[in-house]
Design a protein around this motif. Structure first.
Motif, short mmCIF file in Angstrom:
data_model
loop_
_atom_site.label_atom_id
_atom_site.label_comp_id
_atom_site.label_asym_id
_atom_site.label_seq_id
_atom_site.Cartn_x
_atom_site.Cartn_y
_atom_site.Cartn_z
N ILE A 6 0.84 -1.20 0.00
CA ILE A 6 0.00 0.00 0.00
C ILE A 6 0.87 1.25 0.00
CG2 ILE A 6 -1.62 1.35 1.41
CD1 ILE A 6 -3.05 -1.33 1.96
N ILE A 7 1.90 1.26 0.86
CA ILE A 7 2.79 2.42 0.87
C ILE A 7 3.46 2.60 -0.49
CG2 ILE A 7 4.90 3.41 1.89
CD1 ILE A 7 4.15 2.02 4.51
N GLY A 8 3.78 1.44 -1.16
CA GLY A 8 4.45 1.50 -2.46
C GLY A 8 3.52 1.68 -3.63
N CYS A 9 2.23 1.90 -3.37
CA CYS A 9 1.24 2.12 -4.43
C CYS A 9 1.10 0.91 -5.36
CB CYS A 9 1.55 3.36 -5.26
SG CYS A 9 1.64 4.86 -4.32
N LEU A 10 1.45 -0.27 -4.87
CA LEU A 10 1.19 -1.47 -5.66
C LEU A 10 -0.25 -1.93 -5.42
CD1 LEU A 10 4.52 -3.39 -5.02
CD2 LEU A 10 3.70 -2.66 -7.26
N ASP A 11 -0.84 -1.43 -4.38
CA ASP A 11 -2.18 -1.86 -3.99
C ASP A 11 -2.86 -0.66 -3.32
OD1 ASP A 11 -4.31 -3.51 -3.68
OD2 ASP A 11 -3.28 -5.00 -2.42
N LEU A 22 10.79 8.25 -1.91
CA LEU A 22 10.84 7.19 -0.91
C LEU A 22 11.51 5.95 -1.47
CD1 LEU A 22 9.86 6.07 1.87
CD2 LEU A 22 7.75 5.39 0.71
N ILE A 23 12.53 5.46 -0.71
CA ILE A 23 13.11 4.15 -1.01
C ILE A 23 12.41 3.15 -0.12
CG2 ILE A 23 15.19 2.74 -0.96
CD1 ILE A 23 15.89 4.85 -2.76
N LEU A 24 11.79 2.16 -0.77
CA LEU A 24 11.01 1.20 -0.01
C LEU A 24 11.68 -0.16 -0.16
CD1 LEU A 24 8.40 1.13 1.62
CD2 LEU A 24 7.14 0.78 -0.50
N ALA A 25 12.27 -0.64 0.95
CA ALA A 25 13.05 -1.87 0.86
C ALA A 25 12.35 -2.98 1.63
CB ALA A 25 14.45 -1.64 1.41
N ASP A 26 12.05 -4.08 0.93
CA ASP A 26 11.35 -5.20 1.53
C ASP A 26 12.35 -6.32 1.81
OD1 ASP A 26 9.54 -7.05 2.38
OD2 ASP A 26 8.73 -7.50 0.37
N GLU A 27 12.69 -6.53 3.07
CA GLU A 27 13.69 -7.52 3.47
C GLU A 27 14.95 -7.44 2.59
OE1 GLU A 27 13.43 -9.26 6.08
OE2 GLU A 27 11.35 -9.84 6.46
N PRO A 28 15.58 -6.29 2.53
CA PRO A 28 16.68 -6.12 1.57
C PRO A 28 17.89 -7.01 1.87
CG PRO A 28 16.61 -4.26 3.08
CD PRO A 28 15.39 -5.08 3.35
N THR A 29 17.97 -7.55 3.06
CA THR A 29 19.14 -8.34 3.44
C THR A 29 18.80 -9.82 3.59
OG1 THR A 29 18.69 -7.91 5.77
CG2 THR A 29 20.18 -6.40 4.66
N GLY A 30 17.57 -10.18 3.25
CA GLY A 30 17.09 -11.55 3.48
C GLY A 30 17.91 -12.62 2.79
N GLY A 78 6.03 -8.27 -13.02
CA GLY A 78 5.91 -7.63 -11.72
C GLY A 78 6.96 -6.56 -11.50
N ILE A 79 8.20 -6.86 -11.89
CA ILE A 79 9.28 -5.88 -11.73
C ILE A 79 8.96 -4.62 -12.54
CG2 ILE A 79 11.71 -5.39 -12.23
CD1 ILE A 79 12.18 -8.47 -11.89
N ARG A 80 8.57 -4.84 -13.80
CA ARG A 80 8.29 -3.69 -14.66
C ARG A 80 7.12 -2.86 -14.12
NH1 ARG A 80 10.98 -3.78 -19.52
NH2 ARG A 80 12.03 -5.74 -20.02
N ARG A 81 6.09 -3.57 -13.64
CA ARG A 81 4.95 -2.83 -13.07
C ARG A 81 5.40 -2.04 -11.85
NH1 ARG A 81 -0.30 -3.72 -14.24
NH2 ARG A 81 -0.34 -1.61 -13.46
N SER A 82 6.26 -2.63 -11.01
CA SER A 82 6.63 -1.95 -9.78
C SER A 82 7.47 -0.69 -10.04
CB SER A 82 7.37 -2.90 -8.84
OG SER A 82 8.67 -3.16 -9.33
#
Lengths: 223, 404
Positions: free
Chosen positions: A52-57, A165-173, B314-318
């Motif tokens: 949601i924050i990343g505007c994907l949803d 905004l840089i939005l990092a999802d588990e960047p070190t996972g 997905g990557i391109r959309r993001s």
């Protein structure tokens, strides 16, 4: 006005007959220049929150305002433009295009700009590759790079459109602890240069780099 | 526009990256396009050939041949047309500017000094050159005096000149035709071979009177005569009138077959259509089937590809690609592949048609038309069969695409 404002954001998914409420009323503000970590165990709703924050949803109810724009009711195309201009994603699995070179991967967001300046973009891409320490790898394919290097490319790609905004999802996972530290150092450096950074993680060590940590559990911010 | 170009560049990048998919799509499209290109080129070639043949035959001309079709079929060469018939036609058709009879003696031995050669002796009038639009390029034509005076003169086809004289100038020299000395007065221009492989330049033309009286001991019958009309638009009507006139003169019963044959330009086109028709139909079916198969191969490989590349989508959309950008990219990939297939198909059609002309003397003519038809068809296949996979790619939800 903060960069991100979430007011009573709820998100419900339909799985067959059942409705599952994943976010149950999130209130959250991210100021410009902040470095925050959102921590929570798996199933807590942190990925949905990131989407949601990343505007994907978009939220099922509540409001989300990003860079003074109300996101809640935007169309798919408008969300794409917002992502392109305001958000730089960094994912756990790097998500680079395997068949494109490092430089082409970094340039990817510039293809989808509303007003592209292609000549400038290449110059900027080289500058950013320099910044992340990969200027000698521009012609390489992702599979010729180490995990840490791939994540640097992903960070360079996130920076190319100069997002808010840089939005990092588990960047070190996917990284060993030494490399993980380097990646987090790089994100911290970006933050020092003025970028707002949000990291979603379940790892306390990663969250420690942030200047502020929020915990999410069962769809609610707990502190 | 810049965005459009940038996204198509991504299509080309993907076409180069997914080599196996590219190979299968290109090969299957190339097969279909090449057979369709050959069809277009063959149809065009047939038309051009028909045109050339009609032009050579004379679009205003009829050729009347002695003997019924039945007699000809069993190899008989009966002579039914007479000099009186020719005269009657001349009088009955004021619209005819040439009525020229001729008689032929195939396999006649001609000799010059110690060289001998078998050729066709054609007896004709001074109208020969005009009747066949076949100019005399060296020396002189036959004259009316030559015909009236039964003179021993001849004009030679270029092949005969080559065989008997080589580099020597034949005009004025004497040759022997069936033992009779004949003076060469002229040489005909080169005409080439007929579609049935007959060398038209292997002949010599002499006054019809000389041939009939001195060589054939004949006073009445001729082999053929040719009629040319001022108004070629009325040719069909003239042909019918000519048939009635000759039937009447030959006193044929109403149910009896013609004792002669009339060859018109129409007949030449019919002959050629029969020659090329079956091959064109065969190739047409093959072409259409292989294009449809190519389309399904493409659609299936693309659906597979979309599934495989969900993460890429997905990557391109993001990073900000819209649905329309994704659709354009995949359509671009499909059209790039089919265009490649189309071009390769066209090139292989060029090769295959060379083979066809070699083994079957098949008239094939390539032009921009065949190329454009092939290209448009390949684009059509790319768009028609690429649209569904591309739309499926475009309609993937970004959050689902990125999680797979």
């Amino acid at each position: 006005m903060p960069l991100c404002v979430l007011e009573d954001v709820k998100k419900t998914y339909r799985i067959g007959e059942d409705e599952v409420e994943v976010l149950k009323g999130i209130n959250l503000q991210v100021e410009r220049g902040e470095f925050i970590a959102i921590m929570g165990p798996s199933g807590s709703g942190k990925t949905t929150l990131m989407n949601i924050i990343g505007c994907l949803d978009i939220p099922s109810s509540g409001r989300y305002i990003l860079a003074d724009k109300e996101v809640t009711h935007l169309s798919d195309d408008e969300l794409s433009v917002l992502r392109n201009e305001h958000i730089g994603f960094v994912f756990q699995n790097f998500y680079l295009l395997p068949y494109a070179t490092v430089l082409e991967n970094v340039l990817l967001p510039t293809l989808y700009m509303e007003h592209s300046k292609n000549g400038l973009a290449r110059k900027r891409a080289r500058e950013i590759l320099e910044l992340v320490g990969l200027s000698d790898r521009a012609k390489f394919k992702p599979n010729q790079l180490s995990g840490g290097q791939q994540q640097r490319v992903a960070i360079a790609r996130a920076l190319i459109n100069n997002p808010d905004l840089i939005l990092a999802d588990e960047p070190t996972g996917q990284l060993d602890s030494k490399t993980a530290g380097e990646i987090m150092d790089l994100l911290a450096k970006m933050n020092e240069q003025g970028k707002t950074v949000a990291v979603i993680t379940h790892d306390a060590g990663t969250a420690a780099y942030a200047r502020k940590t929020l915990r999410i559990r069962d769809g609610l911010i707990v502190d | 526009m810049e965005r459009f170009a940038a996204i198509l560049q991504q299509s080309i990048l993907a076409v180069r990256a997914f080599k196996l998919r590219t190979f299968f799509c290109v090969v299957s499209v190339a097969l279909g396009i090449s057979s369709i290109t050959i069809i277009v080129a063959a149809t065009e070639g047939a038309f051009k050939k028909a045109f050339d043949m009609v032009a050579l035959f004379g679009p205003d001309s009829l050729l009347v041949i002695s003997g019924s079709e039945e007699a000809r079929a069993i190899g008989q060469r009966e002579k039914t047309l007479t000099l009186e018939d020719v005269q009657a036609v001349r009088e009955a058709f004021p619209g005819a500017y040439v009525v020229a009879p001729s008689t032929a003696m195939p396999d006649t031995t001609i000799a010059y000094r110690d060289k001998k050669y078998q050729s066709i002796v054609v007896g004709s009038t001074s109208d020969f050159s005009r009747a066949w639009t076949w100019p005399v390029v060296e020396g002189a034509d036959l004259t009316e005096d030559d015909v009236r005076g039964l003179r021993n003169v001849a004009i030679l086809g270029s092949h005969v000149v080559d065989e008997l004289f080589g580099d020597e100038d034949p005009v004025g020299k004497y040759i022997f035709v069936k033992g009779i000395p004949v003076q060469v007065v002229g040489v005909l221009s080169e005409r080439g071979t007929t579609p049935t492989g007959q060398n038209m330049d292997n002949r010599l033309i002499m006054p019809i009177t000389t041939v009939m009286r001195k060589m054939q001991n004949e006073r009445k019958y001729v082999s053929v005569f040719r009629v040319r009309f001022v108004d070629q638009n009325k040719l069909i009507q003239y042909e019918e009138e000519l048939r009635l006139l000759l039937r009447q003169r030959h006193r044929l019963a109403p149910d009896a077959p013609d004792s002669f044959r009339i060859i018109s330009p129409k007949e030449i086109i019919k002959f050629l259509a029969a020659l090329t028709g079956s091959l064109v139909v065969f190739l047409g079916i093959v072409g259409i089937i292989s294009l449809v198969v190519a389309g399904f191969v493409l659609a299936n490989l693309f659906l597979l590809s979309v599934r495989e590349r969900t993460k890429e989508i997905g990557i391109r959309r993001s990073v900000g690609a819209k649905r329309s950008d994704i659709r354009l990219q995949f359509l671009g990939e499909a059209v790039t592949l089919t265009t490649l297939g189309g071009i390769i198909g066209f090139v292989s059609a060029l090769g295959a048609s060379r083979l066809l002309t070699l083994i079957a003397a098949f008239p094939i003519h390539f032009s921009w038309k065949a190329f454009v038809v092939g290209l448009l068809l390949s684009w059509f296949v790319g768009i028609a069969f690429g649209l569904q996979p591309a739309s499926r790619a475009a309609n993937l939800e970004p959050i689902e695409a990125i999680r797979t």
